[in-house]
Scaffold this active site. Structure first.
Site, short mmCIF file in Angstrom:
data_model
loop_
_atom_site.label_atom_id
_atom_site.label_comp_id
_atom_site.label_asym_id
_atom_site.label_seq_id
_atom_site.Cartn_x
_atom_site.Cartn_y
_atom_site.Cartn_z
N GLN B 87 5.82 -0.43 4.32
CA GLN B 87 4.86 -0.72 3.24
C GLN B 87 4.98 -2.13 2.69
OE1 GLN B 87 5.59 2.48 0.42
NE2 GLN B 87 4.65 4.00 1.76
N GLU B 198 10.91 12.82 -9.02
CA GLU B 198 10.92 14.18 -8.47
C GLU B 198 12.32 14.78 -8.47
OE1 GLU B 198 8.76 11.84 -7.23
OE2 GLU B 198 7.18 13.02 -8.17
N TRP B 246 7.73 2.70 -9.99
CA TRP B 246 7.74 2.61 -8.53
C TRP B 246 7.39 1.23 -8.00
CZ3 TRP B 246 9.24 6.78 -5.64
CH2 TRP B 246 9.22 8.04 -6.25
N ASP B 306 1.23 15.66 -11.60
CA ASP B 306 1.92 14.68 -10.77
C ASP B 306 1.10 13.40 -10.63
OD1 ASP B 306 3.92 13.52 -9.19
OD2 ASP B 306 3.06 14.28 -7.33
N ARG B 333 -4.35 6.83 -10.89
CA ARG B 333 -4.18 8.04 -10.08
C ARG B 333 -4.97 9.19 -10.71
NH1 ARG B 333 1.52 9.50 -7.26
NH2 ARG B 333 1.26 11.73 -6.96
N TRP B 477 -4.86 5.20 2.80
CA TRP B 477 -3.59 4.71 2.25
C TRP B 477 -3.43 3.23 2.56
CZ3 TRP B 477 -0.35 7.59 -0.85
CH2 TRP B 477 -0.72 8.95 -0.97
#
Lengths: 194, 573
Positions: B87, B198, B246, B306, B333, B477
C-alpha cells in the site's frame, strides 16, 4: 504507582522465597528455567488448560469437549510443575471432539476418543480466533477467512493460508486429554521476503 | 558504472580507509530533506505520503496528459519478494526512491533505473499477529528515512546506506499495538498513530525527536480521567475503547496544527460503550510542538458500524456563501462528504452530504453537523441489524485526491454494499480480537438491483456537486494520484489493472494489467526531465477481505494473484 493492592503472581512469591533462602543467583536460574518451560512447545504428557475466558488456566477435561465442538483454545501445562506454557502465543492448541468415523486415517491415528489437536495460530498471519462450523468440522479464521478442515488434518479449504495447521497427537490419561507427541509442522506463519 | 557497483566500491574504500571516509566516499548522491523543502516540495519529487502537507495526492508534473497517456509503458519493475497488501507510495527525493512493503522491508532504489541501492528488513517476532499485514510508507528528513513498524517500533535509517540510526520501541505488540502508517515529519518531530482498534487498544498519537528518536509527547485519542471528553465514555470502556489512528496526518504550517483521522470505538456495537465516545470517528487537530489537542470534529457519535474515519481530511480552501473557507474536506467511511473549517481555535462544521446511499443518518444538524440515527439501523447486542453502507463504508483507507487545476476532489468510493451484524458481548483479553459481535452471523449483501459497487467520483469544490463518476463492477480499493497534466491514476480493482482517467471528464485513457491487484498509493516524479508514474501492485488486507465476502454471498471464487512488484511507467517517445 505503589505496590499496595497488588496481588503478587506465583512466580513473584517463588522468587521472594528463593531470594531469601537460596540467594538471587539461584533464584535467577529458577526463573530462567521457568521461562524456558513457559516458552517450550507442547511436550508429551502435558495437560491442557483454557487459554482465556472465564475459565482461564483451568484444566480441560473430557467433559469440556462435547461432541461436535465447539473447539477449546488451550495452553499446554507441565503436569509436574503446573507451569503453563503460555510465554508464546504459538503454544496455543485448538482441541475439539469429533465423531471418529468422520476423521481420515492420519487424523484418527493422532486423535484420542475423537478429540483432535491443532495449533491454534493461523498459518496465514497469526490470528488465533476461530469461528466453528460444526456440520463441516471446519474452523474459519475471522481475520482473513482461511478455512481448515479439522477432520482431515486441518487441510486448507479456502482463503489465503498457505498451509495446514500443525497437528498435535493426543492421548487420554486419567480421564483428561494430554499431549501425545510434538507438533507435526511449525506453528505460526512465514514473514517471507527471504 | 551502476549505483550498486558504486556502493560496492565505496564499501571497499571504506574498509581500507576507515569509517571516517564514509561520508566522503558515500555510495550515492543524496540531497538532504529540509523543513523548507517539505513545506514547498519540488514538482520533480514526492517527499511524503501524499506528496504535500495538504494531503492532495497531487503532482504538478504535466508531461503526461490525456493525449499521450495511451503511450505509457513500464520502464522498470522490481519484485518485493513478499505477499500481502502493498500500500505504500514510492517516495522520491532527487532520483532516490524509498518504498516500504509488508513484512517490514524498506527498499532504496535508483528511481530512474530501478537498481537497488540498499534494502532494510526488520526481523519480526515469530509470535506477532498481523491483522493488517501492510505498511504505508516512509517519511524523510535530513538524511534520515523513518519507518513505523508492525511490531510497534519507530526506526530511523541512514538514507544513503540503510543502516539503522536508532530503533525506538514504542509499544508492546503483544497487547495489540502496531503501526501501519507512514510517519508525519514536521518541526523536527516524527509523529505516528497506533493501529489496533480491533484488539481493544487505547489509541494515541505520539511525537518523537527526529534526531534521537526520544519520545517528545503522547496524546491519547480517548481522554483519560480528568481530561475534557472523558465523560463521553461509560465505566471502564475508555481503557479498551479502540480509536486507532491508521493514516498519516496532514499539516497546516500556518496554524502549526496536524489533522488526524481517528478510528471507531471498540468493540463495535455502541451499546457496549455508551456515550458519544470522544474522539472516536473524528478529526482531531494536534499542535505538533506540544501534542495538545486544539480542536476536533466528531463525524458520528457512538460508532456502532466499524466506521473508522481512518482517512485524513484534505486541506482544501473553498468558497461558501461568498466567503473563502480554509477547509478540511473528508469523504467519510460513513458515506458523507464532510466540509469543515480549520481555525486556530478549533474545527467548525460547514456542511455534509451523502456520496453513496446512506440509510443510517436521518438528518444532520445544520449548525453542529451532529447526525441523528435511525435506531433500527444501529447494531447492538442481541439483535441482527442490517445497514448501508456496510462496515467498509462509503470509502475506506485509500486516500482521495485533489487537483487544484480542475478544482475537483477524486473519491474512490464503494456503493450498494450493506452489512449485517449481530452484537454479542465478550470480555476483553489483551492482544485478542475485541469486536463484540457474533462473528459467524456477520454477512455482507448488495442492494437490490445494484449494477456495480466501485465508483471513482469527482466532486467540484466550486459548486459542491458531483462532476462525474466512473463505475466498476466489484469493490474499489484504489488510492488516488492526480497530476498537473490533467490525469487521475488509480488501481484498486480485482482485475489487476492500473488506470489513467481524464481528470476533467472521467474518460478512461489508459490501463495496464499488472502482476496483482493495485492497492498501492501511486506517486509521480521526474528525473533528468522525464516524468514517471510509480505504484506498487500487491493485493491483500481489506481488498482481499471484501472480495472474500463478495464471493461468499455470490457463491463465486475470485483468484487475485499475490506478490508485490514496484512498477514505474513513462511515456514512450
Amino acid at each position: 504507582m505503589t505496590r499496595q493492592g497488588w496481588s503478587p503472581a506465583r512466580r513473584d512469591v517463588l522468587r521472594l522465597a528463593l531470594g531469601a533462602g537460596l540467594g538471587f543467583c539461584a533464584a535467577g536460574r529458577v526463573d530462567a528455567q521457568d521461562a524456558g518451560a513457559r516458552r517450550a512447545r507442547p511436550q508429551p504428557n502435558d495437560r491442557f488448560v483454557f487459554a482465556g475466558g472465564l475459565r482461564k488456566n483451568e484444566l480441560v477435561t473430557l467433559a469440556d469437549l462435547p461432541p461436535d465442538g465447539p473447539p477449546a483454545v488451550t495452553y499446554p501445562m507441565d503436569p509436574a510443575t503446573k507451569i503453563v506454557r503460555d510465554e508464546s502465543r504459538l503454544n496455543q492448541v485448538l482441541l475439539v471432539r469429533l465423531d471418529p468415523s468422520r476423521l481420515n486415517s492420519d487424523t484418527r491415528a493422532r486423535a484420542a476418543e475423537g478429540i483432535v489437536g491443532y495449533s491454534a495460530v493461523c498459518t496465514h498471519t497469526g490470528c488465533d480466533a476461530w469461528d466453528w462450523q460444526p456440520a463441516a468440522g471446519v474452523v474459519k479464521c475471522p481475520c482473513h477467512f482461511s478455512e481448515f478442515d479439522l477432520k482431515n488434518g486441518a487441510q486448507v479449504l479456502n482463503g489465503p493460508a498457505p498451509r495446514r495447521l500443525p497437528a498435535l497427537p493426543l492421548r487420554i490419561v486419567d480421564g483428561v486429554p494430554v499431549v501425545g507427541g510434538v507438533f507435526i509442522g511449525r506453528p505460526g506463519f512465514e514473514t517471507g521476503g527471504g | 558504472m551502476s549505483v550498486r557497483t558504486l556502493a560496492v566500491v565505496a564499501a571497499a574504500v571504506t574498509a581500507v580507509l576507515g569509517p571516517a571516509m564514509l561520508a566522503a566516499q558515500s555510495p550515492i548522491s543524496y540531497t538532504a530533506v529540509t523543513e523548507q523543502r517539505l513545506l514547498n516540495p519540488e514538482p520533480n519529487n514526492w517527499l511524503m505520503y501524499r506528496g504535500n502537507y495538504a494531503g492532495w495526492g497531487y503532482s504538478p508534473l504535466d508531461q503526461i496528459t490525456p493525449a499521450n497517456a495511451k503511450n505509457l509503458v513500464p520502464v522498470w519493475s522490481f519484485s518485493t519478494g513478499v505477499t500481502e497488501g502493498h500500500q505504500a507510495p514510492p517516495i522520491v527525493n532527487n532520483g532516490v526512491m524509498f518504498v516500504t512493503t509488508p513484512q517490514q522491508q524498506v527498499f532504496a532504489l535508483n528511481a530512474r533505473t530501478g537498481d537497488l541501492i540498499w534494502r532494510y528488513k526488520k526481523e519480526l517476532p515469530e509470535d506477532l499477529l498481523q491483522l493488517h499485514p501492510t505498511n504505508r510508507g516512509v517519511a524523510l528528513l535530513g538524511e534520515r528515512v523513518y519507518v513505523a513498524t508492525v511490531d510497534a517500533h519507530l526506526v530511523a535509517l541512514d538514507a544513503r546506506t540503510g543502516k539503522v540510526l536508532w530503533d525506538t520501541t514504542v509499544d508492546d505488540y503483544k497487547n495489540g499495538y502496531y503501526f501501519t502508517m507512514a510517519p508525519l515529519v514536521a518541526k523536527n518531530k516524527v509523529m505516528i498513530g497506533t493501529s489496533g482498534g480491533e484488539l481493544g487498544i487505547r489509541g494515541y498519537v505520539a511525537g518523537f525527536d527526529a534526531e534521537t528518536g526520544k519520545p517528545a509527547w503522547k496524546t491519547h485519542t480517548i481522554p483519560g480521567p480528568g481530561e475534557p471528553g472523558h465523560d463521553t465514555w461509560s465505566g471502564d470502556a475508555w481503557k479498551t475503547g479502540g480509536v486507532s489512528v491508521w493514516l498519516t496526518a496532514h499539516y497546516d504550517p500556518q496554524l502549526n496544527l496536524s489533522f488526524w483521522g481517528t478510528g471507531n470505538a471498540a468493540p463495535w456495537p455502541g451499546d457496549m460503550h455508551a456515550g458519544d465516545n470522544l474522539y472516536s470517528s473524528s478529526v482531531i487537530a494536534i499542535d505538533v510542538d506540544t501534542g495538545k489537542i486544539r480542536g476536533h470534529h466528531q463525524y458520528h457519535w457512538n460508532d456502532s458500524w466499524d466506521w473508522d474515519e481512518v482517512s485524513t481530511p484534505l486541506l482544501i480552501d473553498f468558497t461558501k456563501d461568498g466567503r473563502t473557507v480554509k477547509g478540511l474536506v473528508h469523504p467519510g467511511r460513513n458515506g458523507y462528504l464532510w466540509r469543515l473549517e480549520r481555525q486556530a481555535g478549533g474545527i467548525k462544521f460547514v456542511d455534509a452530504r451523502p456520496f453513496v446511499t446512506q440509510e443510517v443518518f436521518t438528518k444532520i444538524d445544520p449548525v453542529t453537523g451532529r447526525p441523528t440515527y435511525d435506531p433500527e439501523r444501529k447494531p447492538r447486542a442481541g439483535a441482527s441489524v442490517t445497514f448501508c453502507p456496510g462496515l467498509w463504508g462509503g470509502k475506506d483507507w485509500p486516500p482521495a485526491g485533489y487537483n487544484p487545476k480542475t478544482n475537483y476532489l477524486y473519491v474512490p468510493a464503494n456503493e450498494n454494499l450493506c452489512s449485517t451484524l449481530v452484537g454479542q458481548a465478550a470480555p476483553y483479553e489483551a492482544g485478542k480480537l475485541f469486536l463484540g459481535i457474533d462473528r459467524p452471523k456477520t454477512s455482507m449483501s448488495q442492494r437490490q438491483g445494484a449494477t456495480h459497487i466501485g465508483e471513482l467520483q469527482a466532486w467540484d469544490m466550486a459548486t459542491g456537486k458531483k462532476a462525474w463518476a466512473h463505475t466498476f463492477q466489484d469493490g474499489l480499493w484504489g488510492p488516488i494520484l492526480t497530476t498537473g497534466g490533467g490525469l487521475v491514476f488509480m488501481g484498486g480493482t480485482n482485475d489487476r489493472n492500473f488506470r489513467a482517467f481524464d481528470a476533467k471528464t472521467g474518460a478512461k485513457v489508459w490501463e495496464y494489467k499488472t502482476n496483482s491487484g493495485v492497492t498501492g498509493v501511486p506517486s509521480s516524479f521526474a528525473v533528468d526531465g522525464v516524468q514517471y508514474v510509480a505504484v506498487q501492485s500487491g493485493w491483500g488486507v481489506d481488498a482481499q477481505r471484501m472480495q472474500a465476502r463478495l464471493d461468499t454471498f455470490r457463491n463465486t471464487k475470485t483468484e487475485v494473484p499475490q506478490g508485490g512488484v514496484i512498477w514505474v511507467f513513462a511515456v514512450r517517445n
